[in-house]
Design a protein around this motif. Structure first.
Motif, PDB file in Angstrom:
ATOM      1  N   PHE A 176       0.815  -1.214   0.000  1.00 38.01           N
ATOM      2  CA  PHE A 176       0.000   0.000   0.000  1.00 38.01           C
ATOM      3  C   PHE A 176       0.850   1.265   0.000  1.00 38.01           C
ATOM      4  O   PHE A 176       0.385   2.317  -0.451  1.00 38.01           O
ATOM      5  N   ILE A 177       2.063   1.179   0.488  1.00 39.83           N
ATOM      6  CA  ILE A 177       2.967   2.329   0.356  1.00 39.83           C
ATOM      7  C   ILE A 177       3.231   2.595  -1.125  1.00 39.83           C
ATOM      8  O   ILE A 177       3.215   3.741  -1.582  1.00 39.83           O
ATOM      9  N   GLU A 178       3.465   1.529  -1.872  1.00 36.48           N
ATOM     10  CA  GLU A 178       3.670   1.669  -3.317  1.00 36.48           C
ATOM     11  C   GLU A 178       2.407   2.186  -3.999  1.00 36.48           C
ATOM     12  O   GLU A 178       2.474   2.992  -4.933  1.00 36.48           O
ATOM     13  N   GLU A 179       1.254   1.724  -3.533  1.00 30.41           N
ATOM     14  CA  GLU A 179      -0.021   2.113  -4.135  1.00 30.41           C
ATOM     15  C   GLU A 179      -0.366   3.571  -3.828  1.00 30.41           C
ATOM     16  O   GLU A 179      -0.809   4.314  -4.705  1.00 30.41           O
ATOM     17  N   TYR A 180      -0.170   3.971  -2.590  1.00 28.61           N
ATOM     18  CA  TYR A 180      -0.584   5.307  -2.161  1.00 28.61           C
ATOM     19  C   TYR A 180       0.423   6.402  -2.500  1.00 28.61           C
ATOM     20  O   TYR A 180       0.063   7.579  -2.548  1.00 28.61           O
ATOM     21  N   ASN A 186       7.701  10.582  -5.069  1.00 34.05           N
ATOM     22  CA  ASN A 186       7.412  10.074  -3.729  1.00 34.05           C
ATOM     23  C   ASN A 186       8.408   9.013  -3.268  1.00 34.05           C
ATOM     24  O   ASN A 186       8.166   8.332  -2.274  1.00 34.05           O
ATOM     25  N   ALA A 187       9.517   8.877  -3.981  1.00 38.08           N
ATOM     26  CA  ALA A 187      10.484   7.818  -3.662  1.00 38.08           C
ATOM     27  C   ALA A 187      11.015   7.941  -2.237  1.00 38.08           C
ATOM     28  O   ALA A 187      11.115   6.954  -1.501  1.00 38.08           O
ATOM     29  N   SER A 188      11.363   9.155  -1.850  1.00 38.98           N
ATOM     30  CA  SER A 188      11.897   9.366  -0.501  1.00 38.98           C
ATOM     31  C   SER A 188      10.838   9.059   0.557  1.00 38.98           C
ATOM     32  O   SER A 188      11.134   8.429   1.580  1.00 38.98           O
ATOM     33  N   LEU A 189       9.611   9.484   0.297  1.00 34.26           N
ATOM     34  CA  LEU A 189       8.524   9.223   1.243  1.00 34.26           C
ATOM     35  C   LEU A 189       8.290   7.725   1.399  1.00 34.26           C
ATOM     36  O   LEU A 189       8.089   7.230   2.516  1.00 34.26           O
ATOM     37  N   ARG A 190       8.316   6.998   0.292  1.00 33.58           N
ATOM     38  CA  ARG A 190       8.134   5.544   0.361  1.00 33.58           C
ATOM     39  C   ARG A 190       9.215   4.903   1.226  1.00 33.58           C
ATOM     40  O   ARG A 190       8.940   4.021   2.042  1.00 33.58           O
ATOM     41  N   SER A 191      10.434   5.365   1.044  1.00 29.27           N
ATOM     42  CA  SER A 191      11.551   4.811   1.822  1.00 29.27           C
ATOM     43  C   SER A 191      11.357   5.056   3.316  1.00 29.27           C
ATOM     44  O   SER A 191      11.522   4.148   4.138  1.00 29.27           O
ATOM     45  N   HIS A 192      10.988   6.277   3.669  1.00 26.70           N
ATOM     46  CA  HIS A 192      10.783   6.608   5.085  1.00 26.70           C
ATOM     47  C   HIS A 192       9.599   5.834   5.664  1.00 26.70           C
ATOM     48  O   HIS A 192       9.647   5.380   6.821  1.00 26.70           O
TER      49      HIS A 192
END
Length: 292
Positions: A176-180, A186-192
């Motif tokens: 869902f991180i990948e989906e949202y 948003n790469a940095s946000l996904r990592s965090h």
């Protein structure tokens, strides 16, 4: 103190000393016991290969050690000093009766999960026994699994496609991180977000399986779990539309007003901050998330 309680406390003290890098205890002796209202404080005289120590502990009292050589405390002074620390901690606890009140979180849309975390937070108190802390860690882990179930309800197809199990919180969370939060922006946000998921899950598991944690550890566990839930609620809001709101290409402001252009098939996005006008084609409206 019964003989069994005495023996159990000796074992706890030895474990506590090991946590503080003191592996060899030569002698343990109970020096004095103090009763104050509903609080009992025991002061122990502990001899080790790294010097002599006072250990203060008791019912609803955090354990702590004080070097005898450094401070030259008497038994009464150790008790007074430890009591002062304990009273300060209790005042801090009274000022914040629920750890969830300490941080702003978006949990209103996930009532069942908030109920679990609130239940855990209400059980936090100074002087918790190891099994109480472990139970709170378990509740935090259950709350995270409940979050995974809630996410699955929102998009069961995504979970089915990835063949994720109901209890696989981390797998569901990653999906869902990948989906949202898609795309490179948003790469940095996904990592965090993934790191927060890892921290919340692993630390809750650590609390469950450890008998050496303490009051702040349990609070941190609850904060991590609640923060993870809040992160997903905000990721969901991004997914619903915030990422698609029009933004000025010049200054980045979202203070945009949209007007019809004199040219057929065009609209004007006017930035009220920098006064920049951006002409867009009508066919791109759906992609930009504009509604009229």
């Amino acid at each position: 103190m019964t003989p069994k309680e005495y023996t159990d406390t000796e074992k706890r003290i030895k474990r506590y000393m090991k946590e503080n890098k003191i592996n060899k205890v030569l002698n343990i002796q109970l020096e004095s016991t103090y009763d104050l209202h509903d609080v009992t404080v025991h002061i122990w005289n502990v001899k080790t290969n790294k010097g002599a120590w006072w250990i203060a502990e008791g019912y609803r009292v955090p354990m702590n050690l004080y070097p005898q050589d450094a401070f030259y405390f008497s038994v009464d002074e150790v008790y007074s000093f430890h009591l002062g620390i304990m009273q300060r901690l209790q005042k801090d606890e009274e000022r914040s009766k629920n750890v969830l009140d300490e941080i702003p979180l978006d949990l209103e849309q996930v009532h069942e999960i908030r109920r679990k975390l609130t239940f855990a937070a209400d059980r936090v108190h100074i002087g918790m026994e190891p099994e109480e802390m472990q139970a709170i860690g378990l509740t935090c882990r259950e709350a995270l699994i409940a979050l995974g179930i809630e996410l699955t309800k929102r998009n069961p197809i995504l979970v089915a496609e990835k063949e994720l199990k109901k209890a696989d919180f981390k797998g569901i969370a990653y999906a869902f991180i990948e989906e949202y939060a898609p795309d490179q922006k948003n790469a940095s946000l996904r990592s965090h977000a993934r790191k927060m998921v890892d921290m919340a899950w692993s630390y809750a598991s650590e609390i469950v399986h450890s008998s050496h944690k303490n009051f702040p550890d349990v609070k941190i566990c609850i904060i991590m779990a609640a923060t993870t839930v809040s992160i997903f609620e905000n990721l969901f809001m991004k997914y619903l539309g915030f990422d698609h709101d029009p933004r000025c290409p010049e200054c980045g402001s979202m203070s945009i007003e949209v007007y019809h252009s004199k040219t057929e098939g065009e609209l004007i996005e006017h930035c009220t901050k920098c006064e920049f006008d951006h002409v867009i084609k009508v066919e791109s409206i759906h992609q930009k998330g504009l509604n009229f």
